[in-house]
Design an enzyme around this catalytic site. Structure first.
Site, PDB file in Angstrom:
ATOM      1  N   HIS A 183       0.850  -1.194   0.000  1.00 23.18           N
ATOM      2  CA  HIS A 183       0.000   0.000   0.000  1.00 23.18           C
ATOM      3  C   HIS A 183       0.880   1.236   0.000  1.00 23.18           C
ATOM      4  O   HIS A 183       2.027   1.211   0.482  1.00 23.18           O
ATOM      5  CB  HIS A 183      -0.895   0.010   1.238  1.00 23.18           C
ATOM      6  N   GLU A 238       0.844   3.830   1.834  1.00 21.15           N
ATOM      7  CA  GLU A 238       1.282   4.217   3.176  1.00 21.15           C
ATOM      8  C   GLU A 238       2.477   3.384   3.634  1.00 21.15           C
ATOM      9  O   GLU A 238       3.446   3.914   4.178  1.00 21.15           O
ATOM     10  CB  GLU A 238       0.158   4.040   4.205  1.00 21.15           C
ATOM     11  N   CYS A 279      -6.143   1.605   5.819  1.00 20.79           N
ATOM     12  CA  CYS A 279      -6.768   0.369   6.297  1.00 20.79           C
ATOM     13  C   CYS A 279      -6.200   0.042   7.683  1.00 20.79           C
ATOM     14  O   CYS A 279      -5.303   0.728   8.182  1.00 20.79           O
ATOM     15  CB  CYS A 279      -6.502  -0.763   5.309  1.00 20.79           C
ATOM     16  N   CYS A 335      -2.348  -0.554   7.626  1.00 21.50           N
ATOM     17  CA  CYS A 335      -1.568   0.678   7.533  1.00 21.50           C
ATOM     18  C   CYS A 335      -1.693   1.511   8.806  1.00 21.50           C
ATOM     19  O   CYS A 335      -0.709   2.104   9.260  1.00 21.50           O
ATOM     20  CB  CYS A 335      -2.006   1.479   6.312  1.00 21.50           C
TER      21      CYS A 335
END
Length: 148
Positions: free
Chosen positions: A56, A58, A86, A89
């Site tokens: 991701h 992040e 999410c 993260c």
């Protein structure tokens, strides 16, 4: 707190990265890490490219920031991301002791606030809704394109 640049300006940089993800067929999420009024890390989703569900924006941006400082904690940094993180993260944000989190669009299905508001570290300030419309529209356009 972040100097002369506004949250909107920094989110604009993250949005440019999200657009790059879009062009590469990735879910369009972009992230930057800012420290001392400078962008020190930038990333976008690369889960398809890397065949890695943890890639991701992040996570990649945080990893780059850890490398930049040679440290595992980032209390002087702020993460700007176009979509609400999410749970995975948000957990990484917690463990990094990040100073700030600023996100654009809420994620009503998979965002960390669907599960618990207090996942980021207790010292992490959180700001939501920055360039929310632009961030949401890019995501909606992407998913409409995918359904065709």
């Amino acid at each position: 707190m972040l100097g002369e640049r506004s949250h909107e300006e920094y989110m604009g940089y993250a949005l440019q990265l999200a657009e790059q993800a879009y062009e590469e067929g990735e879910i369009p999420v972009g992230a930057i890490v800012v420290a001392n009024h400078r962008i020190i890390a930038r990333a976008y989703n690369q889960t398809e490219k890397l065949n890695d569900p943890t890639a991701h924006a992040e996570m990649l941006a945080l990893t780059a920031a850890f490398d930049y400082f040679g440290a595992k904690y980032l209390p002087e940094c702020t993460l700007f991301v176009t979509l609400e993180p999410c749970v995975m993260c948000a957990g990484a944000i917690h463990w990094s002791q990040l100073g700030g989190l600023v996100y654009g669009a809420a994620d009503d299905k998979k965002g960390y606030t669907c599960y618990h508001q207090d996942i980021p570290h207790k010292k992490t300030f959180v700001t939501s809704g920055v360039l929310e419309v632009e961030c949401r529209e890019l995501l909606q356009t992407f998913f409409k394109r995918m359904r065709k």
